[in-house]
Scaffold this motif. Structure first.
Motif, PDB file in Angstrom:
ATOM      1  N   UNK A 108     -11.774   9.108  45.343  1.00 18.89           N
ATOM      2  CA  UNK A 108     -12.893   8.988  44.398  1.00 18.89           C
ATOM      3  C   UNK A 108     -14.140   8.443  45.073  1.00 18.89           C
ATOM      4  N   UNK A 109     -13.968   7.376  45.851  1.00 13.52           N
ATOM      5  CA  UNK A 109     -15.117   6.779  46.537  1.00 13.52           C
ATOM      6  C   UNK A 109     -15.742   7.779  47.512  1.00 13.52           C
ATOM      7  N   UNK A 164     -15.851  10.976  47.322  1.00 10.47           N
ATOM      8  CA  UNK A 164     -16.622  11.931  46.523  1.00 10.47           C
ATOM      9  C   UNK A 164     -17.948  11.296  46.092  1.00 10.47           C
ATOM     10  N   UNK A 165     -17.865  10.079  45.562  1.00  9.20           N
ATOM     11  CA  UNK A 165     -19.063   9.389  45.071  1.00  9.20           C
ATOM     12  C   UNK A 165     -20.067   9.095  46.168  1.00  9.20           C
ATOM     13  N   UNK A 166     -19.562   8.721  47.330  1.00 10.47           N
ATOM     14  CA  UNK A 166     -20.471   8.384  48.436  1.00 10.47           C
ATOM     15  C   UNK A 166     -21.119   9.662  48.990  1.00 10.47           C
ATOM     16  N   UNK A 210     -21.751  12.250  47.424  1.00 12.65           N
ATOM     17  CA  UNK A 210     -22.662  12.753  46.403  1.00 12.65           C
ATOM     18  C   UNK A 210     -23.945  11.921  46.308  1.00 12.65           C
ATOM     19  N   UNK A 211     -23.891  10.660  46.767  1.00 11.90           N
ATOM     20  CA  UNK A 211     -25.008   9.754  46.478  1.00 11.90           C
ATOM     21  C   UNK A 211     -25.594   8.977  47.650  1.00 11.90           C
ATOM     22  N   UNK A 212     -24.941   9.013  48.808  1.00  9.72           N
ATOM     23  CA  UNK A 212     -25.445   8.191  49.916  1.00  9.72           C
ATOM     24  C   UNK A 212     -26.739   8.769  50.468  1.00  9.72           C
ATOM     25  N   UNK A 213     -27.535   7.917  51.089  1.00 10.77           N
ATOM     26  CA  UNK A 213     -28.773   8.344  51.744  1.00 10.77           C
ATOM     27  C   UNK A 213     -28.700   8.193  53.253  1.00 10.77           C
ATOM     28  N   UNK A 236     -29.886   3.994  49.992  1.00 10.57           N
ATOM     29  CA  UNK A 236     -28.502   4.313  50.338  1.00 10.57           C
ATOM     30  C   UNK A 236     -27.551   3.389  49.575  1.00 10.57           C
ATOM     31  N   UNK A 276     -22.377   6.024  43.059  1.00  9.65           N
ATOM     32  CA  UNK A 276     -21.251   6.913  43.357  1.00  9.65           C
ATOM     33  C   UNK A 276     -19.911   6.209  43.265  1.00  9.65           C
ATOM     34  N   UNK A 316     -16.797   6.768  40.527  1.00  6.58           N
ATOM     35  CA  UNK A 316     -15.606   7.444  41.046  1.00  6.58           C
ATOM     36  C   UNK A 316     -14.460   6.565  41.530  1.00  6.58           C
TER      37      UNK A 316
END
Lengths: 364, 364
Positions: free
Chosen positions: A271-272, A274-276, A278-281, B268, B275, B279
């Motif tokens: 899950x993490x 996927x979330x990272x 999807x959202x990390x910069x 970030x 995220x 998740x």
């Protein structure tokens, strides 16, 4: 020219992801071959290397498999283009560092490539998605036979094919299979596996060969021996060991899922990831690979539809440093690269559905 | 009965999130008061405590502000209920560990609460969302005056209100403001701020008072002194310092956004927080608070619509261990709590829109 190779969207770790499934990513066989009565490349003069190149490329051009193939002379390639070809496993680091008259010929579908004037005169390689030792062997054997009609190989009836380095003497064959082994890594069994595999005369390495880390839980397993045994015997031994490792990997995964607390931890990691993604910069190549590995596991567990396996496999390649810079059109600092990588992954993730944990397949 | 308090969805760190904005979460003022000619609670016998309780509760019942308020005797509360009330800052840990005849009276909107037989006979508290020292002071002053019509307070013309502990002697007043200071934490200026604030006779503590960490980048700043200065003077000094800290916080945030590399790191962190909350399958209370802090910052930077500030503030409370167990209806191991917390947060996150980085407000 190189753009056509890089922008080929079917191109994955193994050029085309079709046919890839859990555990086995790709199968690769390469043959080291040398021309009779020519010195080995690192001993050759400029003129000799040039002559080797001419003879080899003329012979290769006449092969049906390589019709329409692209020829890249190393000298003409930029640093970045070399990086990209290395990341696709189409050339070796050694070739890119080689002197003049070194080149690579790459078939249109990127499944065949032949390096000229690497360590040996010829390094013929065939690559295929999934686990297909026999098929790849027959194909490369046919290519080798066809080439032998045009070239006299350096061959000793006693020793077999002669090569620049004694570690390749005999068959000149290295068969290696790329495996995705997150289950064995999480269960902390990899060390044991590596030890057993080594005892069987096989080598385990990371994604980028000797000395590279097993980033993304990806391991290359290959035969060590080339002397005193026929190709088919070597491949059959390798085949058996790899199937056993696959069974261990699958068992390790389902054992993790059986325990409530281990299952929780694993699903949390997936899950993490996927979330990272999807959202990390900011994402380093290493972190991205490890997160993508968990996404691949999500496909294996049916948390993501099977059709996204190809996307994940493509991203494994496309998030490498060279590819990131190539897409951006120029070289830049690692810090900025991590920013561009994260941006690319965020945008790719928009095409993925959310993880569906109700679909979790908990047993074989 | 306690369910009505806990399930009150308007209930936030400060009971109702309306009126909360960046930096200032809530304002709280409490007064320590004691009845004349009664021994302090920890010296009192069972019968004396009972009598104190009777006198106090009778007087409190007659106050208009506390019409319809709920009375909870500590003895009648389960461990879990006590935990929940502590997490809402409606009672102190001390009250929950107190002997018999200790109680708390909580107004319907949870903005006023009075503890009986804590360290002092009476601990009157007023809580309000946002930064409203003057308003809260006038309200509690009025409540105190109204109560004084029914109760004779222990008071010395020379020293002021007499309290069990000399640190409360004088005004018996502790005003504290909850501030969200991620900018100062990320810029590594908090240590300096704490030092300066201490020199001004103020105290900086974490979310749960003395000795608690500044989880979620939330700090409680309060007056240390109660003796030798009037309430209004103390509050005016506190007010000035807090406004300065707010300015520093806002400056720190925009300085971080000015530098490309710091901005990248901050976005970030915010992206990853979003995220992970969306998740993860395992979340400790500490991690959840720190991630929610970044989500609050996302609202401040307009990456999320303002209307979700209330949700974030509510989740700060609802992801505390006691609340998580209370919602699940029973006590359980921390491991399982982390699982239930992650599940709750995943489900709450489904109501949030994605972060909109195009909306980033980059200057004041």
């Amino acid at each position: 020219m190189i753009e056509s190779i890089i922008n080929c969207k079917g191109a994955e770790l193994t050029q085309s992801a079709k046919g890839s499934g859990p555990v086995f990513l790709s199968t690769r066989v390469r043959l080291a071959r040398n021309l009779v009565s020519e010195v080995f490349p690192d001993r050759a003069t400029k003129a000799q290397r040039q002559q080797i190149f001419s003879r080899c490329s003329a012979s290769l051009a006449s092969l049906k498999t390589l019709q329409g193939a692209a020829v890249f002379e190393v000298e003409a390639l930029s640093e970045l283009e070399r990086k990209v070809l290395i990341e696709r496993h189409l050339v070796s680091r050694e070739l890119c560092e080689a002197d003049r008259s070194s080149a690579v010929i790459i078939s249109m579908d990127q499944s065949s490539s032949v390096m000229i004037n690497e360590e040996d005169h010829l390094r013929i390689q065939l690559l295929r998605t999934g686990f297909h030792l026999k098929k790849v062997w027959s194909a490369i054997d046919a290519l080798d036979t066809a080439l032998e009609e045009h070239i006299d190989y350096a061959y000793s009836p006693e020793l077999g094919y002669l090569t620049a380095c004694p570690t390749n003497l005999g068959t000149g064959m290295r068969a290696s299979v790329m495996m995705h082994l997150p289950g064995l890594v999480y269960a902390e069994h990899m060390e044991k596996v590596v030890r057993s595999v080594n005892q069987l005369g096989l080598t385990v390495r990371g994604l980028f060969g000797e000395g590279s880390d097993a980033t993304g839980h990806i391991f290359q397993i290959s035969n060590q021996q080339t002397l005193g045994e026929e190709e088919v015997a070597i491949l059959s031994r390798l085949d058996k060991v790899l199937r056993t490792i696959k069974d261990h990997e699958i068992n390790a995964r389902y054992r993790l899922l059986e325990s409530e607390s281990e299952r929780g931890k694993l699903l949390d990691q997936i899950g993490r990831a996927y979330g990272i993604l999807e959202n990390a910069h900011i994402l380093s190549s290493n972190e991205a690979m490890n997160l993508l590995s968990l996404l691949r596991l999500a496909v294996d567990f049916s948390l993501l539809p099977e059709e996204f396996r190809a996307t994940v496999d493509r991203l494994f390649i496309e998030c490498q440093p060279g590819h990131i810079q190539f897409y951006a059109g120029h070289d830049f600092e690692p810090d900025h690269r991590d920013f561009v990588r994260a941006e690319k992954l965020r945008s790719e993730m928009r095409n993925l559905p959310p993880l569906n944990f109700d679909n979790l397949v908990q047993s074989k």
